[in-house]
Design an enzyme around this catalytic site. Structure first.
Site, PDB file in Angstrom:
ATOM      1  N   GLN A  70       0.994  -1.927  -0.075  1.00  0.00           N
ATOM      2  CA  GLN A  70      -0.217  -0.113  -0.023  1.00  0.00           C
ATOM      3  C   GLN A  70       1.185   0.907  -0.020  1.00  0.00           C
ATOM      4  O   GLN A  70       1.862   0.727   0.412  1.00  0.00           O
ATOM      5  CB  GLN A  70      -0.780   0.356   1.192  1.00  0.00           C
ATOM      6  CG  GLN A  70      -2.078  -0.745   0.904  1.00  0.00           C
ATOM      7  CD  GLN A  70      -2.861  -1.316   1.858  1.00  0.00           C
ATOM      8  OE1 GLN A  70      -3.124  -0.277   3.057  1.00  0.00           O
ATOM      9  NE2 GLN A  70      -3.146  -2.534   2.393  1.00  0.00           N
TER      10      GLN A  70
HETATM   11  N1  LIG Z   1      -7.833 -14.297 -10.888  1.00  0.00           N
HETATM   12  C1  LIG Z   1      -7.313 -13.716  -9.962  1.00  0.00           C
HETATM   13  N2  LIG Z   1      -6.937 -12.901  -8.633  1.00  0.00           N
HETATM   14  C2  LIG Z   1      -5.498 -13.108  -8.485  1.00  0.00           C
HETATM   15  C3  LIG Z   1      -4.845 -13.400  -8.707  1.00  0.00           C
HETATM   16  N3  LIG Z   1      -3.662 -13.417  -8.022  1.00  0.00           N
HETATM   17  C4  LIG Z   1      -4.438 -12.379  -6.261  1.00  0.00           C
HETATM   18  N4  LIG Z   1      -4.967 -12.653  -7.145  1.00  0.00           N
HETATM   19  C5  LIG Z   1      -6.603 -12.204  -5.865  1.00  0.00           C
HETATM   20  O1  LIG Z   1      -5.646 -10.574  -5.649  1.00  0.00           O
HETATM   21  C6  LIG Z   1      -6.225 -10.005  -4.156  1.00  0.00           C
HETATM   22  C7  LIG Z   1      -4.972  -9.184  -3.914  1.00  0.00           C
HETATM   23  O2  LIG Z   1      -3.958 -10.065  -3.691  1.00  0.00           O
HETATM   24  P1  LIG Z   1      -3.041 -10.447  -2.711  1.00  0.00           P
HETATM   25  O3  LIG Z   1      -2.469 -11.157  -2.656  1.00  0.00           O
HETATM   26  O4  LIG Z   1      -3.234  -9.615  -1.132  1.00  0.00           O
HETATM   27  O5  LIG Z   1      -2.056  -9.363  -2.744  1.00  0.00           O
HETATM   28  P2  LIG Z   1      -1.006  -8.274  -1.907  1.00  0.00           P
HETATM   29  O6  LIG Z   1       0.440  -8.025  -3.385  1.00  0.00           O
HETATM   30  O7  LIG Z   1      -0.307  -9.167  -1.608  1.00  0.00           O
HETATM   31  O8  LIG Z   1      -0.882  -7.164  -2.109  1.00  0.00           O
HETATM   32  P3  LIG Z   1      -0.503  -6.061  -0.230  1.00  0.00           P
HETATM   33  O9  LIG Z   1      -0.279  -6.737   0.834  1.00  0.00           O
HETATM   34  O10 LIG Z   1      -2.055  -5.023  -0.278  1.00  0.00           O
HETATM   35  O11 LIG Z   1       0.741  -5.881  -1.382  1.00  0.00           O
HETATM   36  C8  LIG Z   1      -6.468 -11.055  -3.571  1.00  0.00           C
HETATM   37  O12 LIG Z   1      -8.390 -10.843  -3.706  1.00  0.00           O
HETATM   38  C9  LIG Z   1      -6.520 -12.218  -3.983  1.00  0.00           C
HETATM   39  O13 LIG Z   1      -7.254 -13.532  -4.381  1.00  0.00           O
HETATM   40  C10 LIG Z   1      -4.358 -13.878  -9.648  1.00  0.00           C
HETATM   41  O14 LIG Z   1      -2.807 -14.436 -10.224  1.00  0.00           O
HETATM   42  N5  LIG Z   1      -4.901 -14.357 -10.357  1.00  0.00           N
END
Ligand SMILES: Nc1nc2c(ncn2[C@@H]2O[C@H](COP(=O)(O)OP(=O)(O)OP(=O)(O)O)[C@@H](O)[C@H]2O)c(=O)[nH]1
Ligand SMILES: [Mg+2]
Length: 116
Positions: A70
């Site tokens: 974030q």
């Molecule tokens: N359809 C799909 N959804 C995904 C994929 N990767 C992540 N998501 C979705 O995207 C959202 C965010 O994913 P996170 O893994 O929390 O993202 P992050 O990069 O860790 O985010 P922060 O912790 O805020 O930095 C979640 O609801 C996941 O289920 C993907 O490859 N395909």
């Protein structure tokens, strides 16, 4: 501690790697780590701070630092950079609106820029 034990410890340490995973919020960092670890990915929530997961890959022990992306957390990324052996920069290729921010050199420079 005998010489052999010391050598063994050094060898073990060499096979341990610190991997830093960064990228914009919602890019999918935590989901990737969970998937690699065989965990359920239906309950992923934004990372406030960081998570550390240790994965075994062949003879390597990978300590993966999954850091929250974030906007308010990005200035802290550089604090995790020291002693990192590998960096994984995660980009959501479907997020075309933020693709420019995600791939801009200034995003990556927040890791090393002490004035950021
Ligand atoms: N359809 C799909 N959804 C995904 C994929 N990767 C992540 N998501 C979705 O995207 C959202 C965010 O994913 P996170 O893994 O929390 O993202 P992050 O990069 O860790 O985010 P922060 O912790 O805020 O930095 C979640 O609801 C996941 O289920 C993907 O490859 N395909
Ligand atoms: Mg996350």
């Amino acid at each position: 501690m005998g010489l052999l034990s010391i050598i063994k410890k050094v060898k073990q340490r060499e096979k341990e790697m610190r991997v830093l995973m960064v990228g914009l919020d919602n890019a999918g960092k935590t989901t990737v780590v969970k998937q690699l670890n065989g965990e359920d990915t239906s309950t992923v929530s934004p990372t406030l701070g960081f998570n550390i997961k240790t994965l075994q890959y062949h003879s390597y022990r990978l300590n993966i630092w999954d850091v929250g992306g974030q906007k308010t957390l990005r200035s802290y990324w550089r604090n995790y950079f020291e002693q990192t052996d590998a960096l994984i920069w995660v980009i959501d290729s479907a997020d075309t609106l933020r693709m420019q921010v995600s791939t801009a050199p200034h995003s990556l420079s927040t890791l090393s820029d002490s004035s950021a």
